[in-house]
Scaffold this active site. Sequence first.
Site, mmCIF file in Angstrom:
data_model
loop_
_atom_site.group_PDB
_atom_site.id
_atom_site.type_symbol
_atom_site.label_atom_id
_atom_site.label_comp_id
_atom_site.label_asym_id
_atom_site.label_seq_id
_atom_site.Cartn_x
_atom_site.Cartn_y
_atom_site.Cartn_z
ATOM 1 N N ASP A 141 34.754 46.747 8.457
ATOM 2 C CA ASP A 141 36.069 47.387 8.524
ATOM 3 C C ASP A 141 36.800 46.644 9.643
ATOM 4 O OD1 ASP A 141 37.354 50.510 8.015
ATOM 5 O OD2 ASP A 141 38.091 49.318 9.695
ATOM 6 N N THR A 201 43.298 45.649 6.527
ATOM 7 C CA THR A 201 44.677 45.498 6.979
ATOM 8 C C THR A 201 44.892 45.989 8.417
ATOM 9 O OG1 THR A 201 45.238 47.643 6.027
ATOM 10 C CG2 THR A 201 45.643 45.701 4.665
ATOM 11 N N THR A 239 39.345 47.293 2.732
ATOM 12 C CA THR A 239 39.549 48.032 1.481
ATOM 13 C C THR A 239 39.606 47.127 0.264
ATOM 14 O OG1 THR A 239 40.804 49.635 2.742
ATOM 15 C CG2 THR A 239 41.121 49.677 0.384
HETATM 16 N N1 ASP Z 1 40.239 50.427 7.558
HETATM 17 C C1 ASP Z 1 40.469 49.334 6.645
HETATM 18 C C2 ASP Z 1 40.327 48.047 7.416
HETATM 19 O O1 ASP Z 1 41.223 47.656 8.107
HETATM 20 C C3 ASP Z 1 41.809 49.464 6.023
HETATM 21 C C4 ASP Z 1 42.164 48.346 5.079
HETATM 22 O O2 ASP Z 1 41.367 47.557 4.665
HETATM 23 O O3 ASP Z 1 43.315 48.275 4.724
HETATM 24 O O4 ASP Z 1 39.297 47.418 7.331
#
Ligand code: ASP
Length: 343
Positions: free
Chosen positions: A59, A91, A15
């Site tokens: 992702d 994350t 993200t």
């Molecule tokens: N789905 C995303 C990822 O882990 C969520 C994020 O970036 O926080 O790539």
Amino acid sequence: MANIPNILLIYTGGTIGMVKDYHTNALKAFNFNQIKEKIPELNLLDCRIKTKFFDKPIDSSNMSLKYWVKIVDIIENNYDKFDGFVILSGTDTMSYTASAISFMLENLNKPVIFTGSQLPIGDLRTDAKENLITAIQIAGTQVNNKPKIVEVCLYFEYKLYRANRTTKISSSQFNAFHSHNFPPLGESGVHLAFNESLLHKADPNKNLIVRKRIEDNIVILKLFPGITKQVVQSILNITGLRGVILETYGSGNAPTDKWFIDLLKVSIKNKVPIVNVTQCINGSVLLGYYETSSILKEIGIISGKDITTESAIAKMKYLLGEGILFKDFKAIFEKPLRGEMSY
Ligand code: ASP
């Protein structure tokens, strides 16, 4: 004279690297070559920033061994040219990735700081800017021209953590990570304050060793009341299975049913190490504290102590990849290697 630190920013995906297309409302990848134009605050930091990114940002749900190797390859190839590294990742699996990288980089004497964000960098209310700016600032913090941080960390929402102690705890709050069994290494408030006594110290006599041999064929067996013999048996019978992380109750307790213990014994006899980690988010495995864990101790189950499941996975993959023999595995696993567990 103070050295101006050179920081390498590595964007793997997630993200943090997204911006909203206000015509379509869709999130799209952000061009990291333009990072200083998008975040002019970076020009105010007292460091030089270069960027590298995955050709196809991912992702983090798609994170896998090949990307772990890609990250350590970038660090290894640029180790002498930079004073610190900031890794931007999604994350969702950041704690797994950052734990793995902590084992793959031995004798680190430069900072590797993971961060990400809950909202895209282009969002008005984003947490990305603070996370990114402070992570870079931490990576560039030096004392007598030497990096202050010499380990793999995760910075998120004002806290700096030892990466291999973290867990993602929220999918909706900015405070998305926590280190349940180890205090933060630092905190960003009015000042950037470090918990000096907890920081790893660099050993200038030791050179970086990069470990890229990782074993993938392992499994997490999470216990739940009523788990059947058929389920346990089919998991432990996976072809070529090399190791098991057994998620137990409380301080490492498990059913004492004969069929269950017998199945574990067969795996151990076949030289498949089984590591006991607790399902509790805080606290430690204490094998033998209750009768329901004494038998596990007797049959040779390894104590994961207060390690996180994320870190146990990474440590097991790393040790098996390194070809550690079954007879030595228990003693090595039960010792902290990168500060991932307490003594
Ligand atoms: N789905 C995303 C990822 O882990 C969520 C994020 O970036 O926080 O790539």
